[in-house]
Design a protein around this motif. Structure first.
Motif, short mmCIF file in Angstrom:
data_model
loop_
_atom_site.label_atom_id
_atom_site.label_comp_id
_atom_site.label_asym_id
_atom_site.label_seq_id
_atom_site.Cartn_x
_atom_site.Cartn_y
_atom_site.Cartn_z
N ASN A 486 0.81 -1.22 0.00
CA ASN A 486 0.00 0.00 0.00
C ASN A 486 0.85 1.28 0.00
OD1 ASN A 486 1.00 -0.11 2.58
ND2 ASN A 486 -0.97 0.16 3.61
N GLN A 577 -6.93 -0.03 -3.63
CA GLN A 577 -6.02 1.11 -3.65
C GLN A 577 -6.53 2.15 -4.64
OE1 GLN A 577 -3.44 1.53 -1.56
NE2 GLN A 577 -4.06 -0.37 -0.57
N ALA A 578 -7.63 2.77 -4.29
CA ALA A 578 -8.23 3.79 -5.14
C ALA A 578 -8.78 4.89 -4.26
CB ALA A 578 -9.35 3.18 -6.00
N ARG A 582 -4.80 7.42 -5.34
CA ARG A 582 -3.98 6.22 -5.21
C ARG A 582 -3.95 5.35 -6.46
NH1 ARG A 582 -6.31 3.95 0.36
NH2 ARG A 582 -8.17 4.93 -0.51
N GLU A 583 -5.03 5.39 -7.22
CA GLU A 583 -5.07 4.57 -8.44
C GLU A 583 -4.01 5.02 -9.46
OE1 GLU A 583 -8.43 7.63 -8.57
OE2 GLU A 583 -7.46 6.34 -7.10
N THR A 586 -0.62 2.93 -9.15
CA THR A 586 -0.62 1.46 -9.24
C THR A 586 0.70 0.95 -9.78
OG1 THR A 586 -3.02 1.44 -9.58
CG2 THR A 586 -1.79 -0.53 -10.24
N ARG A 589 3.49 0.97 -7.15
CA ARG A 589 3.40 -0.14 -6.20
C ARG A 589 3.91 -1.43 -6.83
NH1 ARG A 589 -1.41 2.55 -5.04
NH2 ARG A 589 -2.60 1.18 -6.40
N GLN A 590 3.55 -1.66 -8.08
CA GLN A 590 3.92 -2.92 -8.73
C GLN A 590 5.42 -3.01 -9.02
OE1 GLN A 590 1.36 -2.83 -12.17
NE2 GLN A 590 -0.38 -3.73 -11.08
#
Length: 617
Positions: A486, A577-578, A582-583, A586, A589-590
């Motif tokens: 997160n 995670q939106a 936050r979206e 993505t 994070r990946q």
């Protein structure tokens, strides 16, 4: 008089050099290639150049058109919501005037975002905080990509902003770069009183009005927060790495000397350009010695745990491979010289008045605990930073730092430290590797062995605390808080509740793959646990009742449970995670790497510095 260089400092620096030989060589080759053509706007077409100076006032336009003036790019983190960055509104005007006085030009090359963990603490926006560092690095690169500049001034102060600016600037390391701080706000409500009111609020003993009143008296004017968290640790690092004008770190924004120092930074930028008498490109300043000095400074001052991530990322941007073993070994030989909140009642203004960084740097140099023979933006070695600036007719002059501390409850000499070793430790064991800050933790809490209670959100912990379910000895295991899960939010919101439980006589500790604030306090917290739960780390195997041992003195983080290694991994909680942007992150994070590799979400940068994994502590 400096002693011979400490053997551990020498060994760790050599280890970093050897480990980084290939990646550092590739980085320097790239920087030399970038610098070979001289003044870069000379390669721009007439159309390119005309666009670059179209909005300049007449004198600056003519200077850039003629091509014989130094052009300094200003990259600023100004916004007027955040107290630490609000003073930067005035700085471009001061800088441009100082540059014009020496026949140079200044242009604001670009702005970078600056978010405040104090505002987003415990909120969804905190999940963007760590990634904002990498976004700032990319924004810095975009600002400098116009190829118009001979030198750079970076205007930033707070948590992710300075590391992000430096990571971005290092990709333009053929240029000289100076960091220009704004300084801390004046002292307000004493930090221990603020912490007391927070804890009372967490226990339901005072209301929101009392809490807001205390917070408002603590954070009350322009400047950084006065505790020694990540923002003020940033300023120490820029100073001890030789990237500030000496003594710039902790001058208040409203002190007349602040503007004098800002103008001096502009003049120094001109003096250290390539082709001049004192060339000091950033790539040559940020070497293995500077990084080792930074780690020593972090330990000696009890600095922020966040820099066990950020310094590694900064080093990688310079082709240098650093891991927690380097922090661990240097902590063992670095005495703790400072007690600044949360490691004591004083704030950074008290620290500065008692002798400040000039005193600390001199003490460490004289003890052989810093590399003195380094390149700095001052044009002299690190010894020049063992001094204090004063306003003079010439602008600014320096005098040697005070011979003795004005307050030995705040800052001490190497001969009489608060502790024989640094305030940061590395833990290792069957739960993985982690970092713990013990400079504010009383010795009786350096070892906690108790049953685990597993949490997968801060809200769950706080709800159970308020319900009275946590009045016992336990180790809180808070997982799925790492970069991949997160975004690795800070978990400082837990501090008042954990502190209250400890004050009630319970033995408590925190184990998490998340972060704590640079204000990590009196409760032992094993943080940045790696591998994180989202990457299959052992922390995902822990169950309620397992006996967890957090041993700061022994450097161990272990669990006692039958069949632990054979257990299946817990699944990540079903969170989306939106929202709150936050979206958009993505991909960050990946792509984000482990904490011990700097938690970088910039694949090209991580690959450029790819190298060995952590050595055994």
């Amino acid at each position: 008089m400096a002693q011979r260089l400490n053997s551990t400092l020498e060994a760790v620096t050599d280890r970093i050099r050897r480990r980084s030989e290939a990646s550092r060589s590739a980085y320097l080759d790239q920087m030399r290639a970038a610098g070979r053509d001289g003044r870069h706007r000379a390669v721009l077409s007439c159309g390119n150049l005309a666009h670059g100076f179209a909005a300049c006032p007449g004198g600056d336009k003519q200077a850039l058109k003629a091509g014989d003036s130094v052009n300094v790019g200003i990259v600023t983190a100004y916004n007027d919501m955040l107290s630490a960055h609000q003073p930067f509104e005035r700085f471009p005007g001061i800088i441009k005037a100082a540059l014009n006085e020496v026949g140079a030009v200044g242009q604001v090359a670009g702005g970078v975002p600056a978010m405040c963990d104090g505002v987003t603490q415990g909120q969804p926006g905190m999940e963007l905080s760590l990634f904002s560092r990498d976004a700032i690095a990319m924004a810095t690169a975009i600002a400098l990509s116009h190829n118009m500049f001979d030198a750079v001034l970076c205007l930033g102060v707070c948590d992710k902003i300075v590391p992000g600016l430096l990571i971005g600037a290092l990709r333009f390391g053929h240029l000289p770069v100076i960091f220009v701080p704004a300084g801390p706000m004046r002292s307000g409500l004493p930090n221990p009183e603020k912490a007391r009111v927070r804890q009372l609020y967490a226990e339901g003993k005072v209301g929101r009005d009392a809490l807001l009143d205390a917070e408002s008296k603590s954070y009350h004017s322009p400047g950084t927060c006065t505790f020694y968290g990540t923002a003020n640790s940033n300023q120490m690092l820029m100073e001890i790495m030789g990237l500030h004008v000496p003594g710039a770190a902790f001058i208040n924004p409203d002190d007349p000397l602040r503007d004098v120092m800002t103008a001096e930074a502009a003049r120094r930028a001109v003096a250290i350009v390539p082709g001049g008498d004192e060339p000091a490109p950033l790539a040559d300043i940020v070497d293995a010695r500077a990084i080792a000095n930074a780690i020593v400074g972090l330990h000696a001052t009890g600095g922020s745990t966040n820099h066990t991530i950020h310094l590694i990322a900064i080093a990688r941007a310079a082709g240098l491979l650093v891991d927690w073993s380097d922090f661990h070994d240097l902590a063992g030989v670095t005495p703790l010289l400072c007690r600044v909140y949360p490691n004591g009642p004083a704030d950074v203004n008290h620290f500065h008045a008692a002798g400040g960084l000039g005193f600390v740097i001199r003490e460490l140099l004289d003890a052989g605990l810093l590399h003195e023979d380094v390149l700095t933006v001052s044009g002299r070695g690190l010894r020049h930073y063992a001094s204090e600036p004063f306003e003079s007719e010439a602008g600014v002059t320096w005098r040697p730092a005070v011979a003795q501390s004005a307050n030995t409850d705040v800052v001490r000499p190497v001969a009489e430290p608060f502790s024989a070793d640094g305030g940061l430790k590395v833990l290792d064991g069957d739960l993985g590797r982690a970092v713990i800050k013990i400079s504010a933790v009383k010795p009786e809490h350096h070892l906690v062995e108790a049953p685990a209670i597993v949490f997968e959100s801060q809200d769950d912990f706080i709800a159970r605390f308020k319900a009275g379910e946590l009045d016992r000895d336990f180790v809180a295991v808070l997982r799925f808080q790492g970069p991949r899960a997160n975004g690795m939010p800070e978990l400082h919101r837990l501090t008042p509740s954990l502190g209250a439980l400890q004050d009630r006589g319970f033995h408590v500790a925190l184990v998490t793959d998340g972060r704590m604030s640079g204000a990590s306090g009196k409760v032992p917290a094993a943080i940045h646990v790696s591998p994180e739960a989202a990457l299959g780390g052992a922390i995902a195997r822990v169950r309620d009742g397992d006996i967890v041992r957090v041993d700061a003195a022994g450097g161990r983080l272990t669990v006692s449970a039958d069949g632990f290694a054979a257990r299946s991994l817990a699944l990540a909680p079903a969170t989306v995670q939106a929202g709150m942007g936050r979206e958009l992150f993505t991909g960050f994070r990946q792509l984000c790497g482990p904490a011990e590799e700097g938690a970088l979400s910039i694949p090209g940068l991580a690959e450029a510095a790819a190298g060995p994994t952590a050595e055994t502590v």
